[in-house]
Design an enzyme around this catalytic site. Structure first.
Site, PDB file in Angstrom:
ATOM      1  N   GLY A 211      -5.934 -39.260  -1.982  1.00 27.13           N
ATOM      2  CA  GLY A 211      -4.847 -39.474  -0.803  1.00 27.13           C
ATOM      3  C   GLY A 211      -4.815 -38.651   0.279  1.00 27.13           C
ATOM      4  O   GLY A 211      -5.138 -37.391   0.358  1.00 27.13           O
ATOM      5  N   ARG A 214       0.246 -36.909   6.430  1.00 28.76           N
ATOM      6  CA  ARG A 214       0.627 -35.735   7.590  1.00 28.76           C
ATOM      7  C   ARG A 214       0.226 -34.710   7.087  1.00 28.76           C
ATOM      8  O   ARG A 214       0.418 -33.818   7.649  1.00 28.76           O
ATOM      9  CB  ARG A 214       1.817 -36.366   8.254  1.00 28.76           C
ATOM     10  CG  ARG A 214       3.100 -36.106   7.393  1.00 28.76           C
ATOM     11  CD  ARG A 214       4.266 -36.639   7.941  1.00 28.76           C
ATOM     12  NE  ARG A 214       5.626 -35.998   7.223  1.00 28.76           N
ATOM     13  CZ  ARG A 214       6.575 -36.545   7.264  1.00 28.76           C
ATOM     14  NH1 ARG A 214       6.915 -37.319   8.411  1.00 28.76           N
ATOM     15  NH2 ARG A 214       7.733 -36.372   6.384  1.00 28.76           N
ATOM     16  N   VAL A 218      -4.510 -34.951  -0.911  1.00 26.93           N
ATOM     17  CA  VAL A 218      -4.277 -34.736  -2.356  1.00 26.93           C
ATOM     18  C   VAL A 218      -5.599 -35.095  -3.209  1.00 26.93           C
ATOM     19  O   VAL A 218      -6.309 -36.095  -3.000  1.00 26.93           O
ATOM     20  CB  VAL A 218      -3.316 -35.687  -2.814  1.00 26.93           C
ATOM     21  CG1 VAL A 218      -3.023 -35.531  -4.442  1.00 26.93           C
ATOM     22  CG2 VAL A 218      -1.782 -35.356  -2.241  1.00 26.93           C
ATOM     23  N   ASP A 332      13.764 -36.306   1.932  1.00 28.78           N
ATOM     24  CA  ASP A 332      12.576 -37.323   2.276  1.00 28.78           C
ATOM     25  C   ASP A 332      12.341 -38.326   1.251  1.00 28.78           C
ATOM     26  O   ASP A 332      10.956 -38.628   0.924  1.00 28.78           O
ATOM     27  CB  ASP A 332      11.578 -36.507   2.850  1.00 28.78           C
ATOM     28  CG  ASP A 332      10.505 -37.308   3.584  1.00 28.78           C
ATOM     29  OD1 ASP A 332      10.656 -38.236   4.268  1.00 28.78           O
ATOM     30  OD2 ASP A 332       9.194 -36.785   3.730  1.00 28.78           O
TER      31      ASP A 332
END
Length: 505
Positions: A211, A214, A218, A332
């Protein structure tokens, strides 16, 4: 202005400058040549004689005469210019031989300065040298900052009173479960010791990138045959890495619905500083990815919702005691920051923007990160910038708003009567793919729109109950929204009702 004033005085003040005046009995006056329209005679008498030239358009005007009072000194001291020159002298007929045209040619000209080739070369070379020096200084500063970071790491290790070799031998062939169980039962309540974290981090092999975002990347990594997730932060997102590391290392966060933390490390690899956060690996990926690939039934839908609510309750509630934890607001929450476990329950990840609060000292710790979340999931008070930044409950209510949007995403992909909508993010039909702050403010605050709820949901008792629940998370007034604990209890009742219906069938 000075030149204009002098010219006006010359033209308009007969006391200062007169041609043709005569005072032969005054021994202090000189006889001067007088050449001007105002001269009645070819000579005049005054305290000094003069000759002048004035450039009036293209035709110069020449004059000769005499000054007759004490102000003559001021006139004679007028500096020459491109448009006027005045020259004085003392003596009988001394201005007779003064030629006016050369006077004007001697005045300073506003000509452009010409540079030689050598001067230009010197200028260019010196500029390049200065830029090179500044670049070298910048490189030295960056290296110094990197060196200071590494020194802080070594100092932190020294505080723990151990050396790498000893810790490595203690880690030995232990599994991650062994290390984490020992950490939880040792009473530290703050994850693995720092040196164990660094030892584990440096024994990890990166296998594949799973992955990007921003924040960075990962990776799936392996430590002694076990899969781990390695979140590698970009250098510009160091504050998020530091914040998440700080929370995991100072707070008792072990919970089945919070992503399991293993280690954090700042290390130098390939001549650059890398920021690693190592956690449990979940092969299903994020809830966002999972919902794009799969539909779910009502049981899995409720599992997702309940497990997220459980994790949120654990974050929001303060645990008192020596092994307690402060209350935490995520700030978030979104489907990309929620992971799907193998048992199809969820765990909350990414605490880089989290806020902590302790009732013991009533201290609110908002960290040092200027980011405020993802625009698509922002609550009205965040978009309007009216949130009470010094009130911890305000941050919890922001999480509840976002939870309602995540619940909407899951419910859309839930089968009922053989139908499920395709995956779409919240407000997909109202804002662009990458909405601006102003796009979201207009839709959420000004027009007060909410995600569309399909009619088919109301024919299913479970989906209808979930629709009612998410609406109670979307109140414009933050204080009217449900709490995480109330959401958890409501979802528990919906789940029990579903089980009873299945048992009756």
């Amino acid at each position: 202005m000075a030149q204009c004033s002098i010219l006006v005085l010359l033209l308009l003040t007969p006391k200062v400058f007169r041609c043709g005046a005569e005072d032969k009995d005054n021994p202090s006056q000189f006889q001067c040549v007088c050449e001007d329209n105002s001269c009645g005679r070819p000579v005049c008498y005054g305290q000094s004689c003069f000759a002048s030239v004035t450039q009036n358009g293209e035709v110069p005007v020449y004059r000769k005469g005499c000054f007759n009072d004490d102000q003559s000194g001021l006139m004679c001291k007028t500096p020459p210019s491109e448009t006027q020159v005045v020259q004085c002298c003392n003596g009988n007929l001394c201005n007779r031989n003064i030629t006016a045209m050369p006077l004007l040619s001697q005045a300073p000209k506003g000509e452009p300065i010409e540079y030689s080739v050598e001067t230009l070369i010197i200028f260019v070379v010196s500029t390049v040298i200065v830029l090179i020096v500044l670049s070298l200084v910048a490189v030295l500063i960056c290296r110094k900052i990197h060196q200071n970071r590494m020194e802080r790491l070594h100092a932190r290790d020294a505080e723990n009173g151990a050396i790498d070799g000893l810790i490595a031998s203690n880690v030995g062939d232990s599994t991650l479960a062994d290390l984490l169980d020992h950490s939880c039962t040792s009473g530290s309540g703050s994850g693995l010791p720092f040196l164990v974290q660094r030892t584990v981090a440096r024994q990890i092999t990166l296998v594949e990138c799973v992955g990007k975002g921003r924040y960075g990347e990962v990776w799936r990594g392996q430590w002694q045959g076990e899969n781990v997730a390695v979140k590698i932060f970009s250098s510009r997102d160091e504050k998020s890495w530091f914040r998440e590391t700080e929370i995991y290392n100072t707070v008792l966060l072990r919970h089945e619905n919070i992503l399991g933390f293993i280690a954090s490390d700042m290390t130098s690899r390939n001549s650059s500083t890398q920021l690693w956060l190592i956690t449990h690996y979940h092969e299903n990926g994020s809830l966002y990815d999972y919902l794009q690939r799969n539909t779910v039934d009502t049981v899995v839908c409720l599992n997702f919702a309940l497990s997220i609510a459980n994790g949120l309750v654990h974050l929001h509630n303060e645990i008192f005691g020596t092994e307690g934890k402060p209350a935490i607001a995520h700030r978030d929450l979104k489907s990309k920051n929620i992971l799907v476990k193998k048992n199809l329950h969820c765990c909350i990840a990414d605490l880089g923007l989290a806020v902590m609060h302790s009732q013991t000292n009533n201290q609110l710790d908002v960290g040092n990160n200027p980011k405020v979340g993802t625009k698509r999931y922002m609550a009205p008070e965040v978009l309007e910038e009216s949130i009470q930044v010094d009130c911890f409950d305000a941050y919890k209510r922001v999480d509840i708003w976002a939870f309602g949007l995540v619940l909407w995403e899951v419910t859309r992909r839930t089968f009922s009567n053989g139908i499920a909508e395709e995956y779409k993010p919240p407000f997909y039909d109202l804002v662009p793919n990458d909405p601006s702050f102003e796009d979201m403010r207009k839709i959420v605050c000004v027009e007060q729109q909410r995600p569309n709820i399909p009619n088919r949901w109301f024919s299913d008792p479970t989906l209808s109950a979930l629709a009612k629940l998410m609406k109670e998370c979307w109140y414009q007034n933050p204080s009217a929204r449900l709490t995480a604990l109330r959401i958890k209890k409501t979802l528990g009742k919906i789940s029990n009702s579903l089980e009873k219906v299945k048992m009756d069938c």
